[in-house]
Design an enzyme around this catalytic site. Structure first.
Site, PDB file in Angstrom:
ATOM      1  N   CYS A   1      -4.945   6.181  -3.439  1.00  0.00           N
ATOM      2  CA  CYS A   1      -4.136   4.500  -3.792  1.00  0.00           C
ATOM      3  C   CYS A   1      -2.933   5.011  -4.445  1.00  0.00           C
ATOM      4  CB  CYS A   1      -4.746   4.004  -4.601  1.00  0.00           C
ATOM      5  SG  CYS A   1      -4.335   2.478  -4.362  1.00  0.00           S
TER       6      CYS A   1
ATOM      7  N   ASN B   1       0.723   4.731  -0.255  1.00  0.00           N
ATOM      8  CA  ASN B   1      -0.081   5.941   0.535  1.00  0.00           C
ATOM      9  C   ASN B   1      -0.398   5.273   2.146  1.00  0.00           C
ATOM     10  OD1 ASN B   1      -1.087   7.471  -0.531  1.00  0.00           O
ATOM     11  ND2 ASN B   1      -3.007   6.931  -1.011  1.00  0.00           N
TER      12      ASN B   1
ATOM     13  N   CYS C   1       0.536  -0.923   0.271  1.00  0.00           N
ATOM     14  CA  CYS C   1      -0.312  -0.258  -0.544  1.00  0.00           C
ATOM     15  C   CYS C   1       1.041   1.597  -0.124  1.00  0.00           C
ATOM     16  CB  CYS C   1      -1.502   0.457   1.489  1.00  0.00           C
ATOM     17  SG  CYS C   1      -1.621   1.178   1.274  1.00  0.00           S
TER      18      CYS C   1
END
Length: 261
Positions: free
Chosen positions: A199, A76, A74
């Site tokens: 995202c 972020n 991920c």
């Protein structure tokens, strides 16, 4: 059991973070993590992360999707956990950490609220009809779309994520509109099973796909606007391989507290 948690957000993508260097969090409790991420019955978040010790690195990032299951990288979240590491005095101006997709390097601003996060290199990009499919630490589908501000991202993204090709493993679905001075991106995320405000691996995938589409080469910097704010993707592209990829953007602590699990 009572735990201390910290809530962070990066361009509106929000996460619950726990300092688990003492290995006290029952990380196998997937239903418990899912409940913590619930916006009505828990703290609320697009994902959940544990910061842990790892030999040879400043720390390890262990990421769970909002559904409680272990997730892929991920972007972020990666920026947020770097900011968290600075808050915990693990890092100052830069850091090297381990995530599920391998080692990552990051540069940290003086405030600790702007992070330049290096992503994995990308060696291949595929086509699905007129769209692109690539992996930037997580699998992504990228489709160009007009009038994106009013586009039905939820239903269109859900349909692609659950079609015969992608249903089993899932895929994150990104829609992009080229605005000239920047790219506008909206994303339906697997694991959250909804549109999110941003995202990180998704906007990275979009920037790479659009560079390939336009036939760009060399050192490229792409401004991206998402529902939660502004991000910048920097990378090198030789026409075949993407390298030196950096996802640059904000990461801020929103609040902290304790919760019973």
């Amino acid at each position: 059991m009572e735990i201390q948690f910290y809530k962070y957000q990066g361009a509106g993508n929000d996460f619950i973070l726990v300092d688990n260097r003492s290995q006290t969090f029952p990380s196998g409790n997937h239903e418990g993590i899912k409940k913590l991420c619930d916006r009505r019955f828990g703290i609320g978040g697009d994902g959940f992360m544990l910061l842990q010790n790892r030999e040879g690195y400043d720390f390890e990032m262990v990421y769970y999707n909002a559904d409680g299951r272990p997730g892929t990288m991920c972007g972020n979240g990666g920026r947020c956990i770097v900011s968290f590491a600075r808050f915990l005095n693990i890092a100052e101006t830069e850091t090297n950490f381990l995530a599920v997709d391998g080692p990552h390097y990051a540069k940290i601003s003086e405030s600790g609220e702007w992070i330049d996060l290096q992503m994995i290199d990308v060696d291949s990009i595929a086509k699905d009809d007129t769209s692109w499919v690539l992996n930037t630490g997580s699998p992504h589908y990228v489709r160009q779309t007009a009038d994106l501000a009013t586009y039905d991202v939820y239903n269109q993204g859900k349909a692609i994520r659950n079609n015969d090709t992608y249903r089993a493993e899932g895929i994150n679905v990104n829609f992009v509109e080229d605005m000239g001075s920047h790219l506008f991106v909206r994303t339906f995320e697997r694991g959250v099973e909804d549109e999110t405000y941003a995202c990180g691996t998704g906007v990275t995938a979009v920037a790479l796909a659009m560079a390939a589409h336009k036939g760009q080469n060399g050192a490229i910097e792409t401004p991206v606007k998402v529902l939660g704010g502004d991000l910048t993707i920097r990378f090198d592209y030789d026409g075949n391989r993407f390298s030196n990829i950096f996802l640059c953007g904000p990461a801020k602590q929103v609040f902290r507290g304790t919760v019973q699990i």
